[in-house]
Design a protein around this motif. Structure first.
Motif, PDB file in Angstrom:
ATOM      1  N   GLN A  78       0.806  -1.138   0.040  1.00 23.92           N
ATOM      2  CA  GLN A  78      -0.009   0.054  -0.065  1.00 23.92           C
ATOM      3  C   GLN A  78       0.797   1.183  -0.029  1.00 23.92           C
ATOM      4  OE1 GLN A  78      -1.618   0.629   3.819  1.00 23.92           O
ATOM      5  NE2 GLN A  78      -0.633  -0.987   4.544  1.00 23.92           N
TER       6      GLN A  78
ATOM      7  N   ARG B 278      -3.938   4.311   0.881  1.00 26.64           N
ATOM      8  CA  ARG B 278      -4.965   4.811   0.033  1.00 26.64           C
ATOM      9  C   ARG B 278      -4.960   3.814  -1.210  1.00 26.64           C
ATOM     10  NH1 ARG B 278      -7.002   9.608  -0.440  1.00 26.64           N
ATOM     11  NH2 ARG B 278      -8.610   8.445  -1.680  1.00 26.64           N
ATOM     12  N   VAL B 279      -3.744   3.528  -1.653  1.00 23.71           N
ATOM     13  CA  VAL B 279      -3.323   2.860  -3.012  1.00 23.71           C
ATOM     14  C   VAL B 279      -3.119   1.424  -2.748  1.00 23.71           C
ATOM     15  CG1 VAL B 279      -2.326   2.977  -5.200  1.00 23.71           C
ATOM     16  CG2 VAL B 279      -2.704   5.016  -4.053  1.00 23.71           C
TER      17      VAL B 279
ATOM     18  N   THR C  89      -0.897  -0.609  -9.830  1.00 25.73           N
ATOM     19  CA  THR C  89      -1.536  -0.142  -9.039  1.00 25.73           C
ATOM     20  C   THR C  89      -2.796  -0.819  -9.364  1.00 25.73           C
ATOM     21  OG1 THR C  89      -0.572   2.036  -9.114  1.00 25.73           O
ATOM     22  CG2 THR C  89      -2.888   1.972  -8.417  1.00 25.73           C
TER      23      THR C  89
ATOM     24  N   ARG D 134      -7.649   2.075  -5.448  1.00 25.23           N
ATOM     25  CA  ARG D 134      -7.678   3.132  -4.383  1.00 25.23           C
ATOM     26  C   ARG D 134      -8.972   3.138  -3.424  1.00 25.23           C
ATOM     27  NH1 ARG D 134      -5.515   4.425  -8.955  1.00 25.23           N
ATOM     28  NH2 ARG D 134      -3.836   5.932  -9.050  1.00 25.23           N
TER      29      ARG D 134
ATOM     30  N   VAL E 164      -7.629  -1.050   1.897  1.00 25.64           N
ATOM     31  CA  VAL E 164      -6.463  -1.056   1.199  1.00 25.64           C
ATOM     32  C   VAL E 164      -5.384  -2.077   2.425  1.00 25.64           C
ATOM     33  CG1 VAL E 164      -4.293   0.077   0.722  1.00 25.64           C
ATOM     34  CG2 VAL E 164      -6.740   0.800  -0.190  1.00 25.64           C
TER      35      VAL E 164
END
Length: 193
Positions: free
Chosen positions: A90, A94-95, A135, A138, A147
């Motif tokens: 992560q 958030r990602v 990725t 999100r 996440v």
């Protein structure tokens, strides 16, 4: 690339590698529990999964054509890289991403060569160091645990090895509306070395 009526005069551009469908399907299967548990996460479409070698940012459309012959020549001189997808992690809760395994030295060398070509084409580029990953999603601001927990679920994932056979020049519509980010190949070239 030709501008369409009412099309923006700029596009977000990056240079990337893409895993083959079999590798993406294998990862999607490993993500099935996270898909079920966190349907509100903004999941990237499987067909858009890519490994960014260099992100050029928002460019005028006129800046894109000079990249084509330089990238075509680079791809013609390079052999395919053997890579794999592995684990999860992560960025800033958030990602969600999966990591890259395999010929990492070759991957870094390819990225360095791509970035040098960008400069030779006269495109301003402030590249951050390459952090090889794909990725995947999100998190929404109200659910950062999604996440963290999804990354933990990928910790043991090790995908099969695959060959990165093409270099892709990609454009995206990021920031142009409420829908998901959409990517499209501007052009791509086989590795032939």
């Amino acid at each position: 690339m030709h501008a369409e009526p009412n099309a923006p005069a700029t596009t977000r551009v990056f240079i990337a590698l893409a895993p083959p469908d079999e590798a993406k399907d294998e990862l999607a299967e490993a993500l099935a529990p996270a898909y079920a548990a966190y349907p509100r996460m903004r999941w990237n479409r499987i067909e858009d999964w890519h490994l960014t070698l260099a992100f050029l940012g928002e460019l005028p459309l006129a800046s894109v054509p000079p990249l084509r012959p330089a990238l075509a020549d680079l791809a013609a001189a390079r052999r395919p890289l053997e890579l794999g997808l592995r684990g999860g992690g992560q960025f800033d809760e958030r990602v969600l991403w999966t990591g890259i395994d395999g010929d990492l030295d070759g991957l870094h060398l390819l990225s360095d060569e791509v970035r040098a070509l960008i400069g030779e084409c006269g495109i301003p580029f402030e590249g951050r160091p390459l952090r090889p990953h794909l990725t995947l999603a999100r998190a929404r601001r109200d659910d950062p645990a999604a996440v963290v927990e999804s990354a933990a679920g990928l910790a043991g994932f090790t995908g099969r090895r695959w060959r990165a056979r093409r270099l892709h020049l990609v454009g995206s519509n990021f920031g142009r509306g409420p829908g998901p980010i959409r990517y499209r190949d501007i052009d791509s070239w086989d590795f032939q070395g």
